[in-house]
Scaffold this active site. Structure first.
Site: not given
Length: 227
Positions: A20-21, A73, A101, A113, A115, A154, A156
């Site tokens: 959880g940074t 999913r 997700l 997101n 990355h 998909e 990333d």
């Protein structure tokens, strides 16, 4: 389906799988009054991770949604999105969330997101955390960085919102500890950047719509490490 307007100070649901940074960074900005948003709930796919403790310490509602307890999913994603909706979230931030997700149509362009590479390089299933940084080193890259993008169904993929590039230094390792001088961070990234575990793995903020908030792109696919 009509687009849902994002308010100037969106309510954020944070999904995570580990320490959880990024949640810590978001909460610190929120406490300082520099976060253009509010963290209203947290969800993890794993029990006992530090990110859940961070949420509890901050008084943020948190839950665990286990992938193995759902048939597919889509039902797993529905449970997570349902948690976010139950707390009135406007946006979801995937902050070190290692599951794919399933983004329903009504949440299109509302899931962000983070990355730890310059997408589309070193992205996709299996590319996360130290695996990404080691792949960057193995490929001999001279620069790397991080990407904030809108999530799709998909790994990333999706439109990039902001990126920050940093040099890969000769003595860097996948766990190098270094911080980024504030003056080197583009204005659009400043709200989210913080000390990072690697010389080339910053944790920047992201922008969604007109709001900027902190939040966790393809060199040769052959360089990807397994998730």
């Amino acid at each position: 389906m009509p687009r849902i307007a994002i308010p100037p100070r969106p309510r954020l649901a944070v999904f995570l799988s580990g320490s959880g940074t990024t949640l810590r960074n978001l909460l610190a900005r929120q406490a300082a009054g520099t976060l253009a948003g509010e963290v209203v709930c947290v969800a993890s796919d794993r029990d006992g991770v530090a990110g859940l403790e961070r949420a509890a310490n901050a008084g943020v509602p948190a839950t665990v949604v286990r992938r193995k307890q759902h048939a597919d999913r889509e039902s797993f994603g529905a449970a997570l999105i349902g948690w976010a909706e139950a707390h009135g979230a406007d946006l979801v931030c995937l902050a070190g969330f290692l599951q794919l997700l399933a983004v329903p149509d009504r949440w299109e362009n509302r899931v962000v997101n983070i990355h730890p590479s310059l997408l589309p390089s070193f992205g996709g299933k299996g590319c996360h955390g130290a695996h990404v940084h080691q792949a960057v080193l193995d490929a001999g890259c001279k620069v790397s960085g991080c990407t904030v993008h809108l999530a799709t169904n998909e790994y990333d993929r999706g439109p990039i919102l902001v990126q920050k590039a940093v040099p890969v230094l000769p003595d860097d390792t996948a766990s190098t500890s270094r911080t980024t001088p504030p003056t080197s961070i583009p204005a659009g990234c400043k709200p989210m950047c913080a000390p990072r575990k690697s010389a080339f793995s910053p944790t920047p903020p992201t922008r969604a719509g007109s709001s900027t908030f902190p939040s966790s792109a393809s060199a040769p696919r052959a360089t990807r490490a397994p998730r």
